[in-house]
Design an enzyme around this catalytic site. Structure first.
Site, mmCIF file in Angstrom:
data_model
loop_
_atom_site.group_PDB
_atom_site.id
_atom_site.type_symbol
_atom_site.label_atom_id
_atom_site.label_comp_id
_atom_site.label_asym_id
_atom_site.label_seq_id
_atom_site.Cartn_x
_atom_site.Cartn_y
_atom_site.Cartn_z
ATOM 1 N N LEU A 1 11.419 -25.317 -6.630
ATOM 2 C CA LEU A 1 10.294 -25.676 -6.213
ATOM 3 C C LEU A 1 9.787 -24.847 -4.592
ATOM 4 O O LEU A 1 10.376 -25.089 -3.733
ATOM 5 C CB LEU A 1 10.164 -27.527 -5.928
ATOM 6 N N ASP A 2 7.938 -25.204 -4.542
ATOM 7 C CA ASP A 2 7.598 -23.825 -3.360
ATOM 8 C C ASP A 2 7.468 -24.523 -2.792
ATOM 9 O O ASP A 2 7.921 -25.788 -2.105
ATOM 10 C CB ASP A 2 6.077 -24.050 -4.015
ATOM 11 N N PRO A 3 8.358 -24.141 -0.902
ATOM 12 C CA PRO A 3 8.688 -25.335 0.105
ATOM 13 C C PRO A 3 7.019 -25.574 0.182
ATOM 14 O O PRO A 3 7.704 -26.767 0.614
ATOM 15 C CB PRO A 3 7.651 -23.234 1.125
#
EC number: 5.4.99.25
Length: 307
Positions: free
Chosen positions: A46-48
């Site tokens: 998942l993206d930050p």
């Protein structure tokens, strides 16, 4: 002389509710340390910016990480209208601003209808897709644009949850490889005002939901109290519930455990199955039609003392 493995044998799946502002690998390493585990991995980053369901695999469960990665996903996202960014989310520099018309729900629904079902999507330059061995985001950070062919993805659900003056809340259920940032950018383009993702929460991955997810802070608190974390682990087979169960015993089971395919007469079927012995889960097998029966081929087997 063989190198001694660091950490203990931990087997199972732990679902984390990933917080915002940290990387998926950062969470993985943190939880791996809490468990003192020798082997662990996640099943798709998942993206930050994003929060939500992040399944972590330990030990034998890592054998099924690719199958988990291939599963459908679901998200709730907020699209900020009128602003396009370099990265397609709120972490990137603004590249364009436009006024936002007052859209009615019917107008938005008419646009969303174009993105439901089977569509072609061009991945973001700020993605982990590889080009000549390097992730695209590395090229993007160097100011290099790489031509990316559109890829087929399926949007099973694209539901409008709310329309505000400059924002849309959307629920998305989709196949693997769907980029929500690209989807939101494409919706913004059709609306004529541009858009980027300002919030993203994954609600489903590998069959697990937020109801299965744990907060890392709760794990840390349990460790401080001297409590074992092993009871939070889910069995590896819980990641394979999309496949039917099949049981074996006797000689056919022994053959499978030795990595040999077996023929099942008079039972023609095909596809992947969750394979069980008399007592426990054995692994993932693939059923292939063979005459009037089926050939059962072992694909991923787990170590287990009881069969």
């Amino acid at each position: 002389m063989s190198r001694r493995r660091k950490g203990r044998d931990v087997n199972g799946i732990l679902v984390i509710d990933k917080p915002q502002g940290v990387t998926s690998n950062g969470i993985l390493q943190q939880v791996k340390r809490l468990y003192g585990a020798a082997k662990a991995g996640h099943t798709g980053a998942l993206d930050p910016l994003a929060t939500g369901v992040l399944p972590l695999c330990f030990g034998e469960a890592t054998k099924f990480s690719q199958t988990m990665l291939d599963s459908d996903k679901a998200y709730i996202t907020t699209a900020r209208l009128g602003i396009r960014t370099e990265t397609g989310d709120s972490e990137g520099a603004v590249v364009e601003e436009k006024p936002v018309p007052q859209f009615s729900e019917d107008e938005v629904e008419a646009v969303l209808a174009r993105f439901r079902g089977d569509i072609q999507q061009v991945p973001s330059m700020y993605s982990a897709l590889k080009h000549q061995g390097r992730p695209l985001y590395e090229y993007a950070r160097e100011g290099i644009e790489i031509e990316r062919p559109a890829r087929p993805v399926t949007i099973y659900e694209l539901k409008l949850l709310a329309v505000r003056e400059q924002e849309l809340d959307l629920a998305v259920t989709c196949t693997k490889g769907t980029y929500i940032r690209s989807l939101v950018e494409d919706i913004g383009e059709v609306l004529g005002c541009g858009a980027h993702v300002s919030a993203l929460r994954r609600t489903l991955a590998s069959g697990y939901t937020l109801a299965n997810a744990h907060d890392v802070k709760d794990l840390e608190a349990m460790r401080e109290r001297g409590e074992s974390l092993d009871g939070l682990l889910l069995p590896p087979e819980t990641a394979l519930t999309m496949f039917p169960e099949y049981r074996l015993s006797g000689v056919p089971l022994v053959s499978i455990l030795n990595g040999q395919p077996v023929r099942i007469p008079g039972q023609p079927f095909e596809g992947f199955v969750r394979l069980y012995g008399e007592h426990s889960f054995v692994g993932l097998a693939e059923a292939l039609p063979e005459g009037d029966g089926t050939q059962l081929v072992p694909r991923r087997l787990v170590k287990n003392s009881k069969r």
